[in-house]
Write a protein that holds these residues in place. Structure first.
Motif, PDB file in Angstrom:
ATOM      1  N   TYR A 456     -51.147 -25.871  39.723  1.00  7.68           N
ATOM      2  CA  TYR A 456     -50.859 -26.968  38.841  1.00  7.68           C
ATOM      3  C   TYR A 456     -49.696 -26.715  37.768  1.00  7.68           C
ATOM      4  O   TYR A 456     -48.851 -27.439  37.624  1.00  7.68           O
ATOM      5  N   GLU A 457     -50.055 -25.373  37.091  1.00 10.41           N
ATOM      6  CA  GLU A 457     -49.029 -25.138  36.119  1.00 10.41           C
ATOM      7  C   GLU A 457     -47.511 -24.651  36.680  1.00 10.41           C
ATOM      8  O   GLU A 457     -46.455 -25.014  36.059  1.00 10.41           O
ATOM      9  N   SER A 458     -47.678 -24.229  38.001  1.00 17.54           N
ATOM     10  CA  SER A 458     -46.308 -24.021  38.653  1.00 17.54           C
ATOM     11  C   SER A 458     -45.567 -25.239  38.863  1.00 17.54           C
ATOM     12  O   SER A 458     -44.234 -25.196  38.587  1.00 17.54           O
ATOM     13  N   TYR A 459     -46.159 -26.139  39.377  1.00 18.50           N
ATOM     14  CA  TYR A 459     -45.431 -27.488  39.592  1.00 18.50           C
ATOM     15  C   TYR A 459     -44.976 -28.204  38.432  1.00 18.50           C
ATOM     16  O   TYR A 459     -44.112 -28.953  38.496  1.00 18.50           O
ATOM     17  N   THR A 461     -44.106 -26.523  35.747  1.00 16.69           N
ATOM     18  CA  THR A 461     -42.821 -25.693  35.373  1.00 16.69           C
ATOM     19  C   THR A 461     -41.793 -26.400  36.125  1.00 16.69           C
ATOM     20  O   THR A 461     -40.454 -26.475  35.714  1.00 16.69           O
ATOM     21  N   LYS A 462     -41.803 -26.625  37.370  1.00 14.49           N
ATOM     22  CA  LYS A 462     -40.665 -26.871  38.211  1.00 14.49           C
ATOM     23  C   LYS A 462     -40.246 -28.485  37.622  1.00 14.49           C
ATOM     24  O   LYS A 462     -39.058 -28.768  37.748  1.00 14.49           O
ATOM     25  N   GLY A 463     -41.401 -29.268  37.455  1.00 13.33           N
ATOM     26  CA  GLY A 463     -40.874 -30.574  36.797  1.00 13.33           C
ATOM     27  C   GLY A 463     -40.370 -30.620  35.610  1.00 13.33           C
ATOM     28  O   GLY A 463     -39.235 -31.311  35.200  1.00 13.33           O
ATOM     29  N   GLU A 464     -40.742 -29.659  34.843  1.00  9.33           N
ATOM     30  CA  GLU A 464     -39.937 -29.376  33.205  1.00  9.33           C
ATOM     31  C   GLU A 464     -38.581 -28.937  33.492  1.00  9.33           C
ATOM     32  O   GLU A 464     -37.690 -29.630  32.855  1.00  9.33           O
ATOM     33  N   GLU A 465     -38.208 -28.221  34.509  1.00 14.25           N
ATOM     34  CA  GLU A 465     -36.800 -27.891  34.763  1.00 14.25           C
ATOM     35  C   GLU A 465     -36.132 -29.134  35.350  1.00 14.25           C
ATOM     36  O   GLU A 465     -34.781 -29.162  34.722  1.00 14.25           O
ATOM     37  N   ARG A 502     -44.446 -34.000  39.640  1.00  8.14           N
ATOM     38  CA  ARG A 502     -45.568 -34.261  38.791  1.00  8.14           C
ATOM     39  C   ARG A 502     -46.789 -34.616  39.794  1.00  8.14           C
ATOM     40  O   ARG A 502     -47.919 -34.459  39.480  1.00  8.14           O
ATOM     41  N   SER A 503     -46.372 -35.428  41.011  1.00 11.79           N
ATOM     42  CA  SER A 503     -47.542 -36.091  41.977  1.00 11.79           C
ATOM     43  C   SER A 503     -48.110 -34.754  42.525  1.00 11.79           C
ATOM     44  O   SER A 503     -49.320 -34.550  42.583  1.00 11.79           O
ATOM     45  N   LYS A 504     -47.240 -33.599  42.732  1.00 13.52           N
ATOM     46  CA  LYS A 504     -47.851 -32.626  43.503  1.00 13.52           C
ATOM     47  C   LYS A 504     -48.613 -31.674  42.851  1.00 13.52           C
ATOM     48  O   LYS A 504     -49.242 -31.060  43.123  1.00 13.52           O
ATOM     49  N   ALA A 505     -47.976 -31.676  41.130  1.00 20.49           N
ATOM     50  CA  ALA A 505     -48.792 -30.804  40.331  1.00 20.49           C
ATOM     51  C   ALA A 505     -50.158 -31.511  40.429  1.00 20.49           C
ATOM     52  O   ALA A 505     -51.227 -30.715  40.202  1.00 20.49           O
TER      53      ALA A 505
END
Length: 689
Positions: A456-459, A461-465, A502-505
């Motif tokens: 969850y945290e990993s996705y 982070t990707k969403g944040e970028e 966000r959905s994948k997270a």
């Protein structure tokens, strides 16, 4: 599921969101008996008309006129007896040290000054005159000054007898003393001063009691090892369970405060809220809301999980059934109007083609919720029934493609999850053994929880970028006041990518919705009564997600009765979404499923059983038996039949919605054509709002 939201500051044009009895005073108490002995000796000396010797430190140093000697048993002696009695009583209660004893001795000396004044030795009376006569503080006070003295001080009242007879005697004695120039003062009430001295101790005792209580609850939780075991051990003990729930809330709040401190922010910039059921079995989930600062939310989630692991050695979902989230697809704003504007802003940001892609993406993520909770055979049967009911070839082809995409997403997420589990198991094996976090079942639930949280945290982070890049482009377009077709396409791509991350997270977030439609329907409208406008595609997202959760509860519980009441809230939400579509599109020919009304009534009665506080429905077993008996009244005799009725409702609605065009328009933005509209219909640069 305890769902979590917060109210936020009004969104601005630069913000971005995707669909989203006070204790007895010890004043005169002593720990030693020598003071009592001295007081008793002096009283006896007075009664025997002997002149006692006194310690000069206890004699008033104010110049005094000739003193008069009163008869034994008069008001003064009665008052002295009273003081002595107080000393005896308070001595038993006092447990203070030598420092407090000195302070109290001084207070007692002031209190028994009237007794000393009864001595008829002129030498004792004259002694004070020889000392400090030039000192202003030792000058004789006039009667008027003495009358005003109490007013000039604090609001302390004399600790005198409360009876009217004693008050009259005191008044007469004061008048005589005034005529003789005596400076007798009423005995001061030292209770306030003593309260101030006791205040830190009381506060300390209270804090200590709280700590002791918390320590006990902490031991209970640690010994249980998980919140599931906590409920199993203490759910029948309502008082203890309520204490544990309070402890959980305080502990989570404490870590949230540490998160804010670590991120150098405050409660205004990083809000948290955990609404939902107050039932003793409910979870306690928290959503972080950073307002316009969306990146702060993902940082808060990661920091919370990190701090919780350091303090408890396990995941918050395991220990407290608590999970933390970002606002995800939730539109920002403190009320309906602001949320509608924010939702509209996100929609206008995209072209019409971009919106179609967004609907497709979120539809696939909602179908994924169903696939994740089904067996392979259940999924194959579901797809077949869905497609067989769609007549239009193009619609059927598109639906088939989306079902395949849901399967692909499921396989990918399962692979990621298994890889993370394997990695964590190796990394944490020695730590887990030290913590003795072995569970009775074959798989380690805490390791699974950790894997989900880290993915969850990993996705996030990707969403944040992705969000950073999107906001930079948006700022650029607004600054230039123009947007080209290429910029419009780039905004579409970045917005879709952010929605996907966000959905994948949320796939790896415990009991979380994957789509904005489900969030807006259940959280904003059902729970918060916001009345947000929702179109058919969004209601369909919610219908599929509610179905997925219902399937999960039915498959996870072998006992039919428990499967019934555990899934009831999701079936109720499913039926509510169908009712809303029918209400909004009745004229367009939308038909409610044949079983929908019957299933809706059953769900509501099952919810009553689930939430019941009656003694006859106190245990899970009693609830399950009642649910099973109720189902028979609706001619439902097995889990398979119950599940079949739910899936039949789901497919019938899916078939109708997929074959109809959603005629709802986008939210209007001041009546002006948006730059997104302009960009989608023109290849040239256009003005920005």
């Amino acid at each position: 599921m305890g769902t979590v939201l917060v109210s936020r500051k009004p969104s601005t044009a630069s913000s971005l969101s995707i669909f989203t009895k006070r204790k007895p005073t010890r004043g005169f108490g002593f720990n030693s008996s020598h003071v009592m002995a001295k007081t008793a000796n002096r009283q006896q000396a007075v009664k025997n008309n002997k002149v006692p010797s006194y310690d000069l430190s206890q004699i008033s140093m104010r110049p005094q006129a000739k003193l008069t000697v009163n008869k034994p048993g008069d008001a003064y002696e009665q008052e002295a007896d009273k003081v002595a009695q107080q000393v005896v009583q308070r001595q038993k209660k006092s447990q203070q040290g030598e420092e407090e004893e000195k302070l109290q001795t001084k207070s007692l000396a002031n209190g028994i000054t009237p007794i000393i004044q009864r001595a008829k030795s002129s030498k004792k009376a004259k002694a004070p005159k020889a000392s400090g006569s030039k000192n202003d503080s030792n000058k004789v006070e006039s009667p008027k000054q003495k009358e005003k003295a109490p007013e000039a001080g604090t609001s302390e009242k004399p600790e005198a007898d409360n009876s009217k007879a004693e008050d009259k005697k005191d008044a007469a004695n004061k008048e005589k003393a005034s005529e003789a120039g005596t400076s007798k003062k009423p005995e001061a009430d030292n209770s306030k001063a003593e309260d101030k001295k006791d205040a830190p101790e009381k506060k300390k005792d209270k804090k200590k009691k709280t700590e002791n209580d918390n320590k006990n609850y902490k031991e209970m939780v640690n010994k249980a090892g998980s919140w599931d075991k906590v409920k199993k051990n203490y759910l029948k003990d309502t008082k203890t369970m309520q204490g544990l729930i309070k402890f959980r809330k305080e502990e989570v709040g404490s870590i949230i405060n540490e998160v804010r401190k670590s991120l150098e922010t405050d409660a205004q910039n990083l809000k948290d809220i955990a609404p939902g059921s107050t039932d003793l079995t409910s979870d306690y989930d928290v959503t972080f809301d950073g307002g316009e600062n969306k990146s702060l939310e993902s940082k808060a989630v990661k920091e919370f999980n990190k701090l919780f692991r350091e303090r408890w050695g396990k995941e918050s979902g395991t220990i407290f059934d608590t999970n933390v989230y970002t606002t995800g697809h939730m539109p920002t704003g403190k009320d309906k109007e602001e949320k509608e504007k924010d939702k509209g802003r996100t929609q206008w940001q995209m072209t019409k083609e971009g919106e179609k892609k967004s609907d497709k993406l979120l539809d696939e993520m909602a179908l994924l919720k169903i696939r994740r909770n089904m067996s392979q055979s259940q999924w194959e049967k579901y797809q077949k029934n869905m497609l067989n009911g769609i007549k239009d070839k193009n619609t059927k082809k598109e639906t088939e493609a989306r079902l395949k995409k849901a399967e692909q997403l499921h396989q990918e997420s399962q692979k990621e999850f298994k890889n993370k589990i394997s990695k964590l198991s190796k990394e944490h094996k020695s730590l887990l053994n030290k913590l003795k976090s072995k569970l009775k079942n074959k798989k380690n639930q805490d390791t699974e929880m950790a894997a989900n949280n880290q993915l969850y945290e990993s996705y996030l982070t990707k969403g944040e970028e992705n969000l950073t890049e999107l906001e930079a482009l948006r700022t650029e377009v607004e600054k230039q006041q123009i947007r080209t077709k290429e910029q419009a396409k780039k905004l579409d791509d970045l917005t879709l990518k952010l929605q996907e991350m966000r959905s994948k997270a949320l796939v790896f977030a415990n009991e979380a919705y994957h789509t904005g439609g489900a969030v807006e329907h259940v959280v904003l409208n059902q729970q918060m009564k916001q009345g947000i406008s929702i179109n058919n595609n969004q209601y369909l997202q919610s219908i599929n997600e509610q179905t997925g959760f219902a399937v999960e509860q039915i498959n996870d519980h072998k006992n039919m009765g428990m499967a019934l009441w555990k899934s009831s809230k999701y079936v109720d939400r499913l039926c509510d979404a169908i009712n809303n579509i029918h209400k909004n599109h009745k004229e367009e020919g939308f038909k409610q499923p044949e079983k929908q009304k019957e299933m809706s009534n059953l769900a509501k009665e099952l919810l009553d059983i689930k939430k019941s506080k009656e003694e006859k429905l106190a245990t899970d077993k009693q609830k399950s038996n009642a649910a099973k008996k109720l189902a028979k009244d609706y001619k439902i005799n097995s889990k398979d039949q119950y599940l079949k009725d739910i899936l039949t409702m789901n497919t019938e609605v899916n078939q109708q919605i997929r074959e109809k065009t959603d005629g709802e328009k986008k939210p209007k933005q001041g009546g002006k054509q948006s730059p997104q509209q302009q960009a989608s219909s023109s290849n040239v640069a256009s003005k920005s709002r």
